[in-house]
Write a protein that holds these residues in place. Structure first.
Motif, PDB file in Angstrom:
ATOM      1  N   LYS A  48       0.932  -1.293  -0.058  1.00  0.00           N
ATOM      2  CA  LYS A  48       0.430   0.001  -0.033  1.00  0.00           C
ATOM      3  C   LYS A  48       0.991   1.190   0.025  1.00  0.00           C
ATOM      4  CE  LYS A  48      -1.671  -0.855   3.721  1.00  0.00           C
ATOM      5  NZ  LYS A  48      -1.549  -1.936   4.034  1.00  0.00           N
ATOM      6  N   SER A  49       2.074   1.190   0.965  1.00  0.00           N
ATOM      7  CA  SER A  49       2.408   2.840   0.939  1.00  0.00           C
ATOM      8  C   SER A  49       3.108   2.773   0.186  1.00  0.00           C
ATOM      9  CB  SER A  49       3.856   3.038   2.304  1.00  0.00           C
ATOM     10  OG  SER A  49       2.947   2.657   3.791  1.00  0.00           O
ATOM     11  N   THR A  50       3.960   1.415  -0.944  1.00  0.00           N
ATOM     12  CA  THR A  50       4.413   1.470  -1.997  1.00  0.00           C
ATOM     13  C   THR A  50       3.773   2.413  -2.864  1.00  0.00           C
ATOM     14  OG1 THR A  50       5.972  -0.401  -1.027  1.00  0.00           O
ATOM     15  CG2 THR A  50       5.844  -0.091  -3.699  1.00  0.00           C
ATOM     16  N   LEU A  51       2.805   1.625  -2.938  1.00  0.00           N
ATOM     17  CA  LEU A  51       2.185   2.457  -4.014  1.00  0.00           C
ATOM     18  C   LEU A  51       2.035   3.561  -4.497  1.00  0.00           C
ATOM     19  CD1 LEU A  51       0.521   0.830  -6.501  1.00  0.00           C
ATOM     20  CD2 LEU A  51      -1.837   1.709  -5.128  1.00  0.00           C
ATOM     21  N   VAL A  52       2.107   4.469  -3.259  1.00  0.00           N
ATOM     22  CA  VAL A  52       1.867   5.528  -3.263  1.00  0.00           C
ATOM     23  C   VAL A  52       3.412   6.880  -2.717  1.00  0.00           C
ATOM     24  CG1 VAL A  52      -0.514   6.374  -1.780  1.00  0.00           C
ATOM     25  CG2 VAL A  52       2.017   6.485  -0.782  1.00  0.00           C
TER      26      VAL A  52
END
Length: 595
Positions: A392-396
């Motif tokens: 999830k955080s990697t995506l942003v």
């Protein structure tokens, strides 16, 4: 977590010294001044023993003959005092110029290090303790500066003194001068042997310093958690281990290198004995005067003194070069992908984001995101949910270009963000993280961070919209309340509210909210949801959430697992589907069953 270990492989100290000398090229004029001042010092200083020898001859001959010529003695002593005063003045000038050279070099290294830190990818900091990185920028540069100042000050004087003394000794007695010079090969062999043994310990010393600083920084910033989980003993034990390693390495480095001076003193004393015996024989035979022998013995002392100093400089040089290698290691670290030569301007951002077959790996053999495609229309709120480590955080982070995609591309309004300038991409995105960050300053300054000078009315307006104003009004100094660097004088929820107010004031085209309400109470969360709805209106928003109650109104909910989007839809449709999202939702809101 990896750190650079100078002791794991041979260190290139010749290369580090060469690079350090190249970095000093801008100070060529000052270095010439250092050499000129050192030359002036030596020229005057080496005349003093000769003058004193002349005074000895005047007294010795006068006492045996017609009487002592006190006028000639007084004149000679006056010249000696003048030479001593002049040499002291040159030594002062040389010391001042040396300090300027060393501090200018340290200034440039700090500038380059700070600039380098801004160009390093997030990956660099993820893989190293913060204390280790800070140690290179602070401790190592300071040590290098101090070492350089000492070496420049002493080495220049010592080498010039050695040259001047050798000239004077050969002028007085070539035979005795050759006898004295026999000590130089011995000194070189001893110094090199000791330096070779001491160098690995200096490398280990500064590597241990970085590890110790990293541990202290981590334990200090997390001291509440350390106490909460009762890990004080483990923290103290780890500190003791790092401290013991540092003590052991520093002790070995200083002990081994410290044997240089007594070894050189022993060699020097042997020279004294030989010169005294030969000088006495030559006075007895009438081939030298007593004053010349006295002057020669003084020159032998001055000859041994710079050799001893040069040998003693070995440990300082090694310590300085060990720090230089660590600083150069930071400066040589692989930087983030350079900006395009002709970046594509983004213009007015509407907020259409497209992930096109995006793949990403932290390491080549461990894929995290594979062939992910996603389109977000302007003004949509996209919630991203899923288990820890789902990506999830990697995506942003990819959207913010904190990391670069391994394959595929991300477009913003049709423009590949890899072809745009990072500052333009990030300047259009407001970000509120779960881990809040406040700096040492007033509440008003923290809210206005990144916006620049704005009227107080706009700051208060943003604070009211995000419910910061209600608790700021209760503080004695209001918006001028100074937050300490750790933010310990405001609660966790209040810190998060301030960071949300900061994003509100920045008025970005897009928003990234990473668990932005995780640290606030239930009542404040309701108020914040209202503020967030107002803040998100008309903006493309990415909301990372674990508490599913906060994202019911999202236009699109992405359910991620192992780097893939396994479900996509709104709250109602995903619940009706009975898949991953429905199970996550049920797990959060399941009622406890009474036994």
């Amino acid at each position: 977590m990896s750190t650079d270990e100078p002791t794991e492989k041979p260190s290139d100290f010749g290369g580090s010294l060469s690079r350090l000398l190249r970095m000093m090229r801008p100070e060529r004029a000052l270095l010439s001044g250092v050499f000129a001042a050192g030359s002036g010092y030596v020229v005057l200083w080496v005349t003093v023993p000769l003058i004193f020898g002349h005074v000895t001859d005047l007294i010795f001959i006068g006492a045996r003959g017609p009487g002592i010529d006190f006028t000639a003695v007084g004149t000679a002593l006056a010249w000696a005092l003048a030479a001593i005063a002049g040499s002291s003045g040159f030594a002062w000038a040389q010391g001042r110029l040396t300090a300027v050279v060393a501090q200018r070099l340290a200034f440039r290294l700090r500038e380059r290090s700070a600039d380098k830190l801004n160009r390093l990818p997030l990956e660099y900091f993820d893989r190293r303790p913060r204390g280790e990185v800070l140690s290179r920028v602070t401790n190592d540069i300071d040590n290098l500066s101090e070492s350089l100042q000492q070496v420049l000050s002493r080495v220049a004087i010592s080498l010039l003194t050695l040259l001047g003394v050798v000239v004077m000794m050969f002028w007085l007695s070539p035979l005795m001068a050759l006898l004295a010079l026999l000590t130089i090969p011995i000194a070189i062999v001893i110094t090199r042997a000791i330096a070779r043994r001491a160098q690995p310990h200096f490398s280990a010393q500064w590597a241990s310093t970085g590890k110790l600083n990293g541990h202290i920084e981590e334990m200090y910033t997390g001291h509440a958690l350390v106490k909460l989980f009762g890990r004080q003993r483990e923290a103290v034990a780890t500190f003791a281990e790092h401290n013991e390693n540092l003590y052991s390495a520093a002790f070995r480095a200083q002990f081994v290198s410290g044997t240089t001076q007594p070894a050189m003193s022993f060699v020097g004393n042997l020279t004294y004995v030989m010169v005294a015996v030969l000088g006495g024989l030559r006075v007895a035979s009438g081939t030298m005067s007593l004053g010349d022998v006295q002057a020669f013995i003084q020159y032998v002392h001055e000859f041994n003194h710079p050799i001893t100093q040069l040998a003693a400089m070995a440990n300082i040089v090694q310590s300085g070069l060990a720090s230089a290698e660590r600083v150069f290691g930071l400066l040589d670290a692989e930087e983030q992908r350079p900006e395009p030569l002709r970046p594509v301007p983004l213009g007015t951002v509407r907020g259409r984001v497209a992930f096109e077959n995006v793949s990403f790996r932290y390491s080549p053999d461990k894929p995290l995101i594979e062939n992910l495609s996603l389109t977000v229309e302007p003004g949509q709120t996209v919630a991203i949910v899923g288990p820890t480590g789902a990506g999830k955080s990697t995506l942003v982070n990819l959207l913010m270009r904190f990391y670069e995609v391994s394959e595929g591309r991300i477009t913003l309004d049709g423009v590949d963000i890899a072809e745009a300038h990072r500052s333009q991409v990030r300047g259009n995105i407001g970000m509120v993280l779960q881990d809040t960050w406040l700096f040492g300053g007033t509440i008003a300054e923290n809210i206005a961070y990144g916006v620049g000078d704005v009227p107080r009315e706009r700051i208060i307006e943003a604070a009211r919209a995000t419910h910061v104003d209600r608790f700021v009004r209760t503080l004695p100094d209001g918006y001028e309340t100074v937050i300490d660097e750790e933010g310990s004088n405001v609660s966790a929820g209040e810190k998060q509210l301030i960071t949300i107010a900061r994003a509100f004031l920045a008025d970005p085209a897009m928003l990234v909210l990473d668990e932005a309400t995780s640290s606030v109470d239930t009542r404040t969360e309701v108020l914040l949801q209202q503020a967030m709805s107002s803040l998100r209106k008309g903006r493309t928003s990415f909301v990372i959430a674990h508490r599913l109650s906060t994202i019911r109104d999202a236009d699109v909910i992405l359910v991620m697992d192992s780097g893939r989007i396994v479900e996509q839809g709104d709250h109602r449709s995903l619940l009706a589907a009975g898949g991953h999202y429905a199970r996550l939702y049920a797990a959060q809101f399941a009622q406890p069953v009474a036994a």
